[in-house]
Design an enzyme around this catalytic site. Structure first.
Site, PDB file in Angstrom:
ATOM      1  N   LYS A  51       1.003  -1.167   0.225  1.00 41.25           N
ATOM      2  CA  LYS A  51       0.260   0.026  -0.051  1.00 41.25           C
ATOM      3  C   LYS A  51       0.784   1.443  -0.007  1.00 41.25           C
ATOM      4  O   LYS A  51       0.958   2.136  -1.030  1.00 41.25           O
ATOM      5  CB  LYS A  51      -1.005  -0.269   1.067  1.00 41.25           C
ATOM      6  N   ASN A  52       1.804   0.988   0.632  1.00 43.28           N
ATOM      7  CA  ASN A  52       3.145   2.509   1.401  1.00 43.28           C
ATOM      8  C   ASN A  52       3.292   2.499  -0.217  1.00 43.28           C
ATOM      9  O   ASN A  52       3.586   3.818  -0.206  1.00 43.28           O
ATOM     10  CB  ASN A  52       3.753   2.613   2.689  1.00 43.28           C
ATOM     11  N   CYS A  87      -3.254  13.394  12.811  1.00 44.73           N
ATOM     12  CA  CYS A  87      -4.159  11.900  12.977  1.00 44.73           C
ATOM     13  C   CYS A  87      -3.733  11.927  14.193  1.00 44.73           C
ATOM     14  O   CYS A  87      -3.507  11.816  15.274  1.00 44.73           O
ATOM     15  CB  CYS A  87      -3.759  10.733  11.727  1.00 44.73           C
ATOM     16  N   ARG A 138       2.147  14.552  12.819  1.00 42.37           N
ATOM     17  CA  ARG A 138       2.389  14.442  11.621  1.00 42.37           C
ATOM     18  C   ARG A 138       2.366  15.850  10.764  1.00 42.37           C
ATOM     19  O   ARG A 138       1.674  15.851  10.059  1.00 42.37           O
ATOM     20  CB  ARG A 138       2.060  13.765  11.298  1.00 42.37           C
ATOM     21  N   ASP A 160       5.492   0.332  11.802  1.00 45.23           N
ATOM     22  CA  ASP A 160       4.295  -0.235  11.173  1.00 45.23           C
ATOM     23  C   ASP A 160       3.434  -1.632  12.211  1.00 45.23           C
ATOM     24  O   ASP A 160       2.776  -1.901  11.851  1.00 45.23           O
ATOM     25  CB  ASP A 160       4.070   0.068   9.958  1.00 45.23           C
ATOM     26  N   ARG A 178      -8.130   0.185   4.986  1.00 42.34           N
ATOM     27  CA  ARG A 178      -7.441   1.203   4.242  1.00 42.34           C
ATOM     28  C   ARG A 178      -6.028   0.067   4.159  1.00 42.34           C
ATOM     29  O   ARG A 178      -5.283   0.664   2.375  1.00 42.34           O
ATOM     30  CB  ARG A 178      -6.775   2.054   5.519  1.00 42.34           C
TER      31      ARG A 178
HETATM   32  C1  UD1 Z   1       5.015   6.691   6.344  1.00 43.88           C
HETATM   33  C2  UD1 Z   1       4.559   5.604   6.232  1.00 43.88           C
HETATM   34  C3  UD1 Z   1       3.786   5.044   7.664  1.00 43.88           C
HETATM   35  C4  UD1 Z   1       5.329   4.558   8.686  1.00 43.88           C
HETATM   36  C5  UD1 Z   1       5.943   6.058   8.257  1.00 43.88           C
HETATM   37  C6  UD1 Z   1       7.423   5.780   9.401  1.00 43.88           C
HETATM   38  C7  UD1 Z   1       2.549   5.512   4.176  1.00 43.88           C
HETATM   39  C8  UD1 Z   1       2.090   6.440   3.475  1.00 43.88           C
HETATM   40  N1  UD1 Z   1       3.186   6.171   5.086  1.00 43.88           N
HETATM   41  O1  UD1 Z   1       4.739   7.608   6.655  1.00 43.88           O
HETATM   42  O2  UD1 Z   1       3.223   3.773   7.219  1.00 43.88           O
HETATM   43  O3  UD1 Z   1       4.249   4.797   9.985  1.00 43.88           O
HETATM   44  O4  UD1 Z   1       6.512   6.188   7.242  1.00 43.88           O
HETATM   45  O5  UD1 Z   1       7.808   4.652   8.277  1.00 43.88           O
HETATM   46  O6  UD1 Z   1       3.889   5.402   3.607  1.00 43.88           O
HETATM   47  N2  UD1 Z   1       7.878  14.486   9.884  1.00 43.88           N
HETATM   48  C9  UD1 Z   1       7.690  15.502  10.501  1.00 43.88           C
HETATM   49  N3  UD1 Z   1       7.819  16.514   9.945  1.00 43.88           N
HETATM   50  C10 UD1 Z   1       7.201  16.277   8.372  1.00 43.88           C
HETATM   51  C11 UD1 Z   1       7.750  14.471   7.975  1.00 43.88           C
HETATM   52  C12 UD1 Z   1       7.662  13.698   9.613  1.00 43.88           C
HETATM   53  O7  UD1 Z   1       8.190  16.219  12.090  1.00 43.88           O
HETATM   54  O8  UD1 Z   1       7.249  17.321   7.541  1.00 43.88           O
HETATM   55  C13 UD1 Z   1       7.496  13.959  11.436  1.00 43.88           C
HETATM   56  C14 UD1 Z   1       6.165  12.544  11.532  1.00 43.88           C
HETATM   57  O9  UD1 Z   1       5.334  13.549  12.480  1.00 43.88           O
HETATM   58  C15 UD1 Z   1       7.181  11.200  11.968  1.00 43.88           C
HETATM   59  C16 UD1 Z   1       8.352  11.074  11.922  1.00 43.88           C
HETATM   60  O10 UD1 Z   1       8.665  12.218  10.846  1.00 43.88           O
HETATM   61  O11 UD1 Z   1       7.097  11.526  13.335  1.00 43.88           O
HETATM   62  C17 UD1 Z   1       8.534  10.026  10.821  1.00 43.88           C
HETATM   63  O12 UD1 Z   1       7.288  10.168   9.937  1.00 43.88           O
HETATM   64  P1  UD1 Z   1       6.895  10.158   8.543  1.00 43.88           P
HETATM   65  O13 UD1 Z   1       9.125   9.151   7.941  1.00 43.88           O
HETATM   66  O14 UD1 Z   1       7.440  11.251   7.385  1.00 43.88           O
HETATM   67  O15 UD1 Z   1       5.896   9.182   8.106  1.00 43.88           O
HETATM   68  P2  UD1 Z   1       5.475   9.039   6.899  1.00 43.88           P
HETATM   69  O16 UD1 Z   1       5.654   9.268   5.549  1.00 43.88           O
HETATM   70  O17 UD1 Z   1       3.732  10.147   7.336  1.00 43.88           O
END
Ligand code: UD1
Length: 429
Positions: A22-23, A120, A125, A310, A402
């Site tokens: 999915k991701n 969320c 996030r 995850d 989802r």
């Molecule tokens: C993706 C995955 C999710 C997984 C996560 C970590 C998808 C759709 N989702 O989520 O299933 O749990 O990676 O492996 O691929 N952060 C910030 N600022 C930003 C971006 C992120 O502070 O601009 C923080 C987030 O709040 C979190 C951390 O960075 O605490 C890691 O998040 P991130 O790796 O970006 O996760 P996602 O891409 O949202």
């Protein structure tokens, strides 16, 4: 609203084919915005999240055609032109990763208006790193009334992007935007998740010049245009890990196929440490457990190749009946223990303090009504239900839909007593 009912006690024996990730699929779908030629994605999972994104992409000018081809489930996405650069709150709110259309829209048509996703249940996030990357690439970013207005009328230009910490989404977003930029982009402190390698392979098949994905430094040499391509989505390591944990929980012998070795090694090591049998195969693994109780082991979530956040909820469910006390540290998201109180409704003994949960294994869980709070949390309740005495009913399973394709069918084929209760009646599967 649909619910899932699980009658605990059945061992699992059989084969579970792993679906496409999915991701990865949702980022690959966004890549279709970058070309006026068709992008054909095979090994596509059919999930609520891919449907959401399909709906959003259609509004932006992409035709989305799903079919069952010779290579299994496929989706062809074709955007001859971008008819709208507007991604409304209603659609982005439902699935955060929709935000990743922003970069490709700006890269292809010079402007976009995309809703901020909002928080969320698992944490705040924010998307500051995404915006930082787009600004570095020369986009002018303004925030008004919950929307990001991004403009780059003369196109994006290559840049050095250094992320202060690892973000999967921001790394992918930067890659998606930089492929059409003028010049070379280097992303430092990039996420190393396998889904980024998948994105690199797909973009390169489309004519992009990306290298280094899967390492902390990704280099992208911008090209003037991308073309259509055909690409098979990488297997879903989280789905694979989930069923591996389910097999270790319920006992029996489950073969996971259609996967790739090396995707969930950090989990398999922990399963072995806990006492489950793990055999690596060419396209997945076999998980075995006889009647013995598992041992408690500790985990700490980390970016890939560390233990995936995850899979944390699923592993916590596994530890609820292990022998001894397990410490589970969550380091990626600040609020990712929402499943703990629900597991406690099934009789689990868990205390949470900050980013650490202590799980003291109990001899037996008891079935109860529980509620899914997020995607991975929901499946941890199903896993616990596999061994709980009597019936466990999980509500709010739209979270489950989802990210898990045909879950009842896959578990049911191995002997689990799982059925979906539709809001208007009951359907045995
Ligand atoms: C993706 C995955 C999710 C997984 C996560 C970590 C998808 C759709 N989702 O989520 O299933 O749990 O990676 O492996 O691929 N952060 C910030 N600022 C930003 C971006 C992120 O502070 O601009 C923080 C987030 O709040 C979190 C951390 O960075 O605490 C890691 O998040 P991130 O790796 O970006 O996760 P996602 O891409 O949202």
């Amino acid at each position: 609203m649909d619910r899932i009912a699980i009658t605990g006690g059945a061992r699992l024996n059989g084969t579970i084919p792993v679906s496409g990730a999915k991701n990865s699929a949702i980022k690959l779908m966004a890549a279709s915005l970058l070309t006026d030629e068709p992008l054909r994605l095979t090994n596509m999972p059919r999930l609520a999240d891919t449907r959401f994104l399909g709906k959003l992409l259609s509004r932006l000018g992409v035709s989305v055609t799903e079919s069952d081809g010779v290579d299994g489930q496929e989706t062809v996405l074709h955007a001859p032109e971008i008819t709208s650069g507007f991604a409304p709150y209603d659609l982005v709110r439902q699935m955060r990763a929709s935000f990743n259309v922003l970069g490709p829209l700006v890269a292809r048509s010079g402007q976009a208006k995309v809703s901020l996703p909002g928080g969320c249940t698992i944490g705040a996030r924010p998307v500051d790193l995404h915006l930082q990357a787009l600004e570095a690439l020369g986009a002018k970013i303004d925030l008004h009334e919950g929307y990001v207005y991004a403009q780059a009328p003369r196109g994006l230009r290559g840049a050095e992007i250094t992320f202060p910490f690892v973000s999967v989404g921001a790394t992918e977003h930067a890659m998606l935007a930089a492929v059409l930029a003028d010049g070379t982009t280097v992303i430092h402190n990039a996420a190393c998740e396998p889904e980024l390698v998948d994105l690199q392979e797909c973009l390169n098949a489309m004519g992009a010049k990306v290298q280094g994905a899967g390492t902390p430094t990704v280099t992208i040499t911008g090209v003037a245009r991308l073309k259509g391509a055909s690409h098979a989505v990488i297997p879903d390591r989280i789905e694979m890990g989930t069923y591996a944990v389910a097999a270790a929980m319920a006992g029996g012998e489950v073969r996971l196929t259609n996967a790739r070795p090396g995707l969930i090694d950090s989990l398999l090591v922990k399963l072995e440490e806990a006492g489950a049998g793990v055999e690596h195969t060419a396209d997945g693994c076999i998980i075995r457990r006889n009647g013995d109780r598992l041992n408690a082991v500790d985990i700490e979530t980390q970016p890939f190749p560390g233990f995936a956040t995850d899979l944390q909820a699923q592993f916590m469910a596994l530890m609820t009946t292990a022998n001894g006390e397990s410490r589970i540290r969550e380091t990626i998201f600040e609020n990712r223990f929402m499943h703990a109180p629900e597991l406690m409704r099934l009789g689990a003994d868990i205390s949470v303090s900050g980013g650490e949960a202590r799980v003291r294994g109990v001899a037996q869980l008891e079935g109860a009504e529980v509620m899914a709070t997020d995607l991975r949390a929901s499946v941890s309740l199903v896993i616990a239900g596999l061994v709980a005495r009597g019936e466990t009913t999980v509500s709010r399973i739209y979270h489950l839909d989802r990210g898990f394709e045909r879950l009842e069918e896959k578990l049911g084929a191995c002997g689990a007593q799982v059925r979906r209760i539709a809001s208007d009646g009951e359907q045995e599967l």
